[in-house]
Design a protein around this motif. Structure first.
Motif, PDB file in Angstrom:
ATOM      1  N   PHE A   1       3.775  -3.275   5.922  1.00 39.47           N
ATOM      2  CA  PHE A   1       2.991  -2.224   5.267  1.00 39.47           C
ATOM      3  C   PHE A   1       1.729  -1.947   6.082  1.00 39.47           C
ATOM      4  O   PHE A   1       0.646  -2.401   5.728  1.00 39.47           O
ATOM      5  N   PRO A   2       1.852  -1.193   7.175  1.00 37.26           N
ATOM      6  CA  PRO A   2       0.683  -0.944   8.014  1.00 37.26           C
ATOM      7  C   PRO A   2      -0.271   0.067   7.383  1.00 37.26           C
ATOM      8  O   PRO A   2       0.145   0.974   6.659  1.00 37.26           O
ATOM      9  N   SER A   3      -1.525  -0.098   7.690  1.00 36.93           N
ATOM     10  CA  SER A   3      -2.533   0.870   7.256  1.00 36.93           C
ATOM     11  C   SER A   3      -2.254   2.196   7.947  1.00 36.93           C
ATOM     12  O   SER A   3      -2.035   2.235   9.162  1.00 36.93           O
ATOM     13  N   PRO A   4      -2.270   3.300   7.203  1.00 39.99           N
ATOM     14  CA  PRO A   4      -2.050   4.596   7.850  1.00 39.99           C
ATOM     15  C   PRO A   4      -3.199   4.988   8.778  1.00 39.99           C
ATOM     16  O   PRO A   4      -3.032   5.832   9.654  1.00 39.99           O
ATOM     17  N   VAL A   5      -4.332   4.338   8.625  1.00 36.51           N
ATOM     18  CA  VAL A   5      -5.496   4.636   9.463  1.00 36.51           C
ATOM     19  C   VAL A   5      -5.425   3.896  10.796  1.00 36.51           C
ATOM     20  O   VAL A   5      -5.583   4.482  11.857  1.00 36.51           O
ATOM     21  N   THR A   6      -5.142   2.584  10.740  1.00 41.54           N
ATOM     22  CA  THR A   6      -5.172   1.764  11.958  1.00 41.54           C
ATOM     23  C   THR A   6      -3.791   1.419  12.494  1.00 41.54           C
ATOM     24  O   THR A   6      -3.661   1.045  13.657  1.00 41.54           O
ATOM     25  N   GLY A   7      -2.772   1.481  11.649  1.00 38.61           N
ATOM     26  CA  GLY A   7      -1.433   1.050  12.047  1.00 38.61           C
ATOM     27  C   GLY A   7      -1.297  -0.467  12.048  1.00 38.61           C
ATOM     28  O   GLY A   7      -0.249  -1.003  12.369  1.00 38.61           O
ATOM     29  N   LYS A   8      -2.367  -1.162  11.671  1.00 36.39           N
ATOM     30  CA  LYS A   8      -2.367  -2.630  11.626  1.00 36.39           C
ATOM     31  C   LYS A   8      -2.376  -3.082  10.175  1.00 36.39           C
ATOM     32  O   LYS A   8      -2.208  -2.287   9.263  1.00 36.39           O
ATOM     33  N   LEU A   9      -2.574  -4.374   9.973  1.00 36.20           N
ATOM     34  CA  LEU A   9      -2.601  -4.925   8.620  1.00 36.20           C
ATOM     35  C   LEU A   9      -3.720  -4.298   7.791  1.00 36.20           C
ATOM     36  O   LEU A   9      -4.820  -4.073   8.291  1.00 36.20           O
ATOM     37  N   TYR A  10      -3.411  -4.055   6.528  1.00 37.27           N
ATOM     38  CA  TYR A  10      -4.455  -3.720   5.566  1.00 37.27           C
ATOM     39  C   TYR A  10      -5.306  -4.959   5.356  1.00 37.27           C
ATOM     40  O   TYR A  10      -4.814  -6.085   5.455  1.00 37.27           O
ATOM     41  N   GLY A  11      -6.550  -4.772   5.002  1.00 34.47           N
ATOM     42  CA  GLY A  11      -7.343  -5.876   4.497  1.00 34.47           C
ATOM     43  C   GLY A  11      -6.921  -6.092   3.058  1.00 34.47           C
ATOM     44  O   GLY A  11      -6.600  -5.125   2.354  1.00 34.47           O
ATOM     45  N   PRO A  12      -6.875  -7.343   2.576  1.00 40.38           N
ATOM     46  CA  PRO A  12      -6.446  -7.594   1.197  1.00 40.38           C
ATOM     47  C   PRO A  12      -7.271  -6.820   0.171  1.00 40.38           C
ATOM     48  O   PRO A  12      -6.743  -6.372  -0.845  1.00 40.38           O
ATOM     49  N   ASP A  13      -8.564  -6.624   0.449  1.00 42.39           N
ATOM     50  CA  ASP A  13      -9.426  -5.896  -0.476  1.00 42.39           C
ATOM     51  C   ASP A  13      -9.037  -4.421  -0.586  1.00 42.39           C
ATOM     52  O   ASP A  13      -9.319  -3.770  -1.590  1.00 42.39           O
ATOM     53  N   CYS A  14      -8.359  -3.894   0.411  1.00 41.45           N
ATOM     54  CA  CYS A  14      -7.911  -2.494   0.375  1.00 41.45           C
ATOM     55  C   CYS A  14      -6.889  -2.267  -0.726  1.00 41.45           C
ATOM     56  O   CYS A  14      -6.794  -1.166  -1.269  1.00 41.45           O
ATOM     57  N   LEU A  15      -6.108  -3.297  -1.051  1.00 46.24           N
ATOM     58  CA  LEU A  15      -5.085  -3.136  -2.082  1.00 46.24           C
ATOM     59  C   LEU A  15      -5.700  -2.804  -3.437  1.00 46.24           C
ATOM     60  O   LEU A  15      -5.145  -2.009  -4.191  1.00 46.24           O
ATOM     61  N   GLY A  16      -6.831  -3.387  -3.716  1.00 45.24           N
ATOM     62  CA  GLY A  16      -7.510  -3.082  -4.981  1.00 45.24           C
ATOM     63  C   GLY A  16      -7.917  -1.618  -5.044  1.00 45.24           C
ATOM     64  O   GLY A  16      -7.758  -0.961  -6.076  1.00 45.24           O
ATOM     65  N   ARG A  17      -8.425  -1.100  -3.936  1.00 45.63           N
ATOM     66  CA  ARG A  17      -8.823   0.315  -3.901  1.00 45.63           C
ATOM     67  C   ARG A  17      -7.602   1.230  -4.015  1.00 45.63           C
ATOM     68  O   ARG A  17      -7.622   2.218  -4.749  1.00 45.63           O
ATOM     69  N   LEU A  18      -6.523   0.902  -3.305  1.00 42.52           N
ATOM     70  CA  LEU A  18      -5.290   1.695  -3.407  1.00 42.52           C
ATOM     71  C   LEU A  18      -4.744   1.670  -4.829  1.00 42.52           C
ATOM     72  O   LEU A  18      -4.288   2.687  -5.355  1.00 42.52           O
ATOM     73  N   HIS A  19      -4.798   0.503  -5.430  1.00 43.14           N
ATOM     74  CA  HIS A  19      -4.310   0.328  -6.798  1.00 43.14           C
ATOM     75  C   HIS A  19      -5.081   1.229  -7.763  1.00 43.14           C
ATOM     76  O   HIS A  19      -4.493   1.912  -8.614  1.00 43.14           O
ATOM     77  N   LYS A  20      -6.401   1.260  -7.622  1.00 43.83           N
ATOM     78  CA  LYS A  20      -7.236   2.103  -8.486  1.00 43.83           C
ATOM     79  C   LYS A  20      -6.899   3.577  -8.306  1.00 43.83           C
ATOM     80  O   LYS A  20      -6.844   4.334  -9.280  1.00 43.83           O
ATOM     81  N   ILE A  21      -6.652   3.989  -7.076  1.00 43.34           N
ATOM     82  CA  ILE A  21      -6.276   5.381  -6.798  1.00 43.34           C
ATOM     83  C   ILE A  21      -4.958   5.723  -7.488  1.00 43.34           C
ATOM     84  O   ILE A  21      -4.822   6.776  -8.116  1.00 43.34           O
ATOM     85  N   LEU A  22      -3.981   4.823  -7.362  1.00 39.53           N
ATOM     86  CA  LEU A  22      -2.679   5.064  -7.997  1.00 39.53           C
ATOM     87  C   LEU A  22      -2.786   5.106  -9.523  1.00 39.53           C
ATOM     88  O   LEU A  22      -2.135   5.938 -10.169  1.00 39.53           O
ATOM     89  N   LEU A  23      -3.588   4.211 -10.094  1.00 40.96           N
ATOM     90  CA  LEU A  23      -3.777   4.221 -11.542  1.00 40.96           C
ATOM     91  C   LEU A  23      -4.392   5.546 -11.995  1.00 40.96           C
ATOM     92  O   LEU A  23      -3.952   6.138 -12.986  1.00 40.96           O
ATOM     93  N   LYS A  24      -5.390   6.009 -11.244  1.00 43.91           N
ATOM     94  CA  LYS A  24      -6.057   7.270 -11.588  1.00 43.91           C
ATOM     95  C   LYS A  24      -5.070   8.434 -11.504  1.00 43.91           C
ATOM     96  O   LYS A  24      -5.010   9.277 -12.395  1.00 43.91           O
ATOM     97  N   LYS A  25      -4.257   8.479 -10.422  1.00 42.27           N
ATOM     98  CA  LYS A  25      -3.261   9.545 -10.270  1.00 42.27           C
ATOM     99  C   LYS A  25      -2.237   9.519 -11.399  1.00 42.27           C
ATOM    100  O   LYS A  25      -1.708  10.549 -11.784  1.00 42.27           O
ATOM    101  N   ALA A  26      -1.945   8.323 -11.905  1.00 47.52           N
ATOM    102  CA  ALA A  26      -0.982   8.177 -12.994  1.00 47.52           C
ATOM    103  C   ALA A  26      -1.613   8.453 -14.356  1.00 47.52           C
ATOM    104  O   ALA A  26      -0.927   8.418 -15.377  1.00 47.52           O
TER     105      ALA A  26
END
Length: 175
Positions: A81-106
């Motif tokens: 699951f590469p970061s679309p920005v860097t193509g490398k690993l996401y930082g674990p803290d990024c998952l929390g931010r992505l999760h919040k975005i998905l919850l809001k969209k839902a």
């Protein structure tokens, strides 16, 4: 990535550290042997926190199918699951931010932390009849007692089912 989380209950550092080499398509298994964390501002990959955390888990066919689709999106990247920005690993803290975005969209306004998905996996697995020792093993815990005390939550549905089962059992004994 979130579907994999809901079907495995991986720790966020384990999830972001996954490489395609960790997936065995033939056996439909995933080997968890590393974890990513932020050290001095950089994402670093290390061994998981305990010996029990190193494990191989079986995946549902639907999860494997989705992972195959995901791999087709970036077939030359070793990171699952590469970061679309860097193509490398996401930082674990990024998952929390992505999760919040998905919850809001839902349209979900309830504050559900990413780690709550790990609890959701454990509770649903127990609710579906998976024994506590197996759930503990999948989560990488040292004991089923720890898993039950920390990660599973009795739902109203589970309580109703328990009442029905006990009622049926007692009624059969009285006959």
């Amino acid at each position: 990535m979130f579907y994999l989380e809901l079907t495995t209950g991986l720790r966020r550092g384990e999830l972001v550290a996954l490489l395609w080499d960790d997936l065995d398509l033939e056996k439909q298994t995933l080997t968890i042997s590393k974890s990513a964390g932020r050290i001095n501002g950089e994402v670093k990959v290390t061994r998981p926190k305990t010996a029990n955390s190193v494990r191989t888990i079986h995946l549902p066919k639907e999860t494997v199918d989705l992972l195959i689709q995901e791999h087709a999106k970036h077939p030359n990247n070793p990171v699952m699951f590469p970061s679309p920005v860097t193509g490398k690993l996401y930082g674990p803290d990024c998952l929390g931010r992505l999760h919040k975005i998905l919850l809001k969209k839902a349209g979900i306004t309830e504050n559900i932390p990413f780690h709550g998905l790990r609890h959701t996996f454990a509770t649903l697995a127990i609710q579906q009849g998976v024994d506590a020792k197996t759930v503990s093993s999948i989560l990488g815990h040292y004991s089923a007692g720890f898993t039950l005390d920390t990660y599973t939550h009795a739902t109203e549905e589970m309580q109703k089912d328990a009442a029905q089962r006990m009622g049926n059992f007692i009624a059969q004994q009285a006959e």
